[in-house]
Design a protein around this motif. Structure first.
Motif, PDB file in Angstrom:
ATOM      1  N   UNK A  10       0.819  -1.219   0.000  1.00 55.21           N
ATOM      2  CA  UNK A  10       0.000   0.000   0.000  1.00 55.21           C
ATOM      3  C   UNK A  10       0.853   1.268   0.000  1.00 55.21           C
ATOM      4  N   UNK A  11       2.139   1.147   0.334  1.00 52.89           N
ATOM      5  CA  UNK A  11       3.053   2.294   0.381  1.00 52.89           C
ATOM      6  C   UNK A  11       3.651   2.647  -0.977  1.00 52.89           C
ATOM      7  N   UNK A  12       3.451   1.818  -1.974  1.00 56.54           N
ATOM      8  CA  UNK A  12       4.160   1.940  -3.247  1.00 56.54           C
ATOM      9  C   UNK A  12       4.128   3.359  -3.827  1.00 56.54           C
ATOM     10  N   UNK A  13       2.962   3.908  -4.052  1.00 59.20           N
ATOM     11  CA  UNK A  13       2.872   5.227  -4.683  1.00 59.20           C
ATOM     12  C   UNK A  13       3.516   6.307  -3.826  1.00 59.20           C
ATOM     13  N   UNK A  14       3.311   6.242  -2.512  1.00 58.67           N
ATOM     14  CA  UNK A  14       3.907   7.243  -1.625  1.00 58.67           C
ATOM     15  C   UNK A  14       5.430   7.160  -1.629  1.00 58.67           C
ATOM     16  N   UNK A  15       5.965   5.949  -1.699  1.00 59.75           N
ATOM     17  CA  UNK A  15       7.420   5.784  -1.741  1.00 59.75           C
ATOM     18  C   UNK A  15       7.976   6.381  -3.028  1.00 59.75           C
ATOM     19  N   UNK A  31      11.769   2.963 -10.443  1.00 65.24           N
ATOM     20  CA  UNK A  31      11.639   2.738  -9.004  1.00 65.24           C
ATOM     21  C   UNK A  31      10.674   1.615  -8.654  1.00 65.24           C
ATOM     22  N   UNK A  32       9.604   1.449  -9.429  1.00 64.59           N
ATOM     23  CA  UNK A  32       8.663   0.359  -9.152  1.00 64.59           C
ATOM     24  C   UNK A  32       9.343  -0.999  -9.298  1.00 64.59           C
ATOM     25  N   UNK A  42      11.446 -10.618   0.672  1.00 65.24           N
ATOM     26  CA  UNK A  42      10.759 -10.831   1.948  1.00 65.24           C
ATOM     27  C   UNK A  42      11.746 -10.897   3.120  1.00 65.24           C
ATOM     28  N   UNK A  43      12.601  -9.891   3.221  1.00 67.19           N
ATOM     29  CA  UNK A  43      13.647  -9.928   4.249  1.00 67.19           C
ATOM     30  C   UNK A  43      13.482  -8.889   5.356  1.00 67.19           C
ATOM     31  N   UNK A  44      12.417  -8.158   5.401  1.00 65.00           N
ATOM     32  CA  UNK A  44      12.077  -7.136   6.409  1.00 65.00           C
ATOM     33  C   UNK A  44      13.097  -6.005   6.509  1.00 65.00           C
ATOM     34  N   UNK A  45      13.843  -5.733   5.434  1.00 66.66           N
ATOM     35  CA  UNK A  45      14.855  -4.682   5.451  1.00 66.66           C
ATOM     36  C   UNK A  45      14.459  -3.450   4.632  1.00 66.66           C
ATOM     37  N   UNK A  46      13.223  -3.375   4.216  1.00 65.25           N
ATOM     38  CA  UNK A  46      12.713  -2.206   3.503  1.00 65.25           C
ATOM     39  C   UNK A  46      11.813  -1.463   4.496  1.00 65.25           C
ATOM     40  N   UNK A  47      12.312  -0.328   4.981  1.00 68.99           N
ATOM     41  CA  UNK A  47      11.660   0.389   6.069  1.00 68.99           C
ATOM     42  C   UNK A  47      11.066   1.708   5.597  1.00 68.99           C
ATOM     43  N   UNK A  48       9.985   2.099   6.247  1.00 67.63           N
ATOM     44  CA  UNK A  48       9.381   3.407   5.991  1.00 67.63           C
ATOM     45  C   UNK A  48       9.140   4.105   7.325  1.00 67.63           C
ATOM     46  N   UNK A  49       9.192   5.422   7.286  1.00 66.99           N
ATOM     47  CA  UNK A  49       8.864   6.253   8.448  1.00 66.99           C
ATOM     48  C   UNK A  49       7.527   6.927   8.168  1.00 66.99           C
ATOM     49  N   UNK A  57       9.635   8.993   5.153  1.00 72.67           N
ATOM     50  CA  UNK A  57      11.006   8.510   5.011  1.00 72.67           C
ATOM     51  C   UNK A  57      11.050   7.071   4.551  1.00 72.67           C
ATOM     52  N   UNK A  58      12.173   6.708   3.913  1.00 73.02           N
ATOM     53  CA  UNK A  58      12.386   5.328   3.471  1.00 73.02           C
ATOM     54  C   UNK A  58      13.843   4.938   3.652  1.00 73.02           C
TER      55      UNK A  58
END
Length: 109
Positions: A10-15, A31-32, A42-49, A57-58
């Motif tokens: 769901x964050x795709x467009x905002x990122x 970027x997509x 699937x490694x949980x290392x893509x973070x957003x603020x 933030x990303x």
């Protein structure tokens, strides 16, 4: 105050919008496509603020077994100098240390 969490689809467009506003996108680098490749790991290392339900933030982290990587570290221009990038990096460091990652490298464009 802001929170840090893992990226969701769901964050795709905002990122992508954030990366564009921060000057991180390039015509030859979709970027997509980068996001879809990262999510497939699937490694949980893509973070957003997130602050007030807005993505501000990303940080796209990686680990190749030898060193950790920081890509796409971005903070919305109106939210910079508030400790958001520092908090994103610290959260990635915790996740990498849990994997016994011995070193971390930041790629800067």
């Amino acid at each position: 105050m802001f929170i840090i969490r893992q990226f969701t689809n769901a964050d795709l467009d905002d990122v992508v919008n954030l990366w564009e506003s921060c000057g991180l996108t390039r015509p030859w680098n979709n970027p997509e496509t980068d996001i879809f490749r990262k999510v497939s790991q699937q490694d949980d290392l893509f973070l957003v603020a997130i602050k007030d339900e807005q993505l501000i933030g990303t940080l796209m982290g990686g680990y190749d077994g030898h060193r950790g990587w920081i890509n796409y570290l971005a903070v919305h221009p109106h939210q910079q100098r508030l400790g958001i990038a520092t908090a994103l990096v610290q959260q990635l460091e915790k996740r990498l240390m849990a994997r016994s990652c011995p070193k971390l490298q930041l790629l800067v464009r």
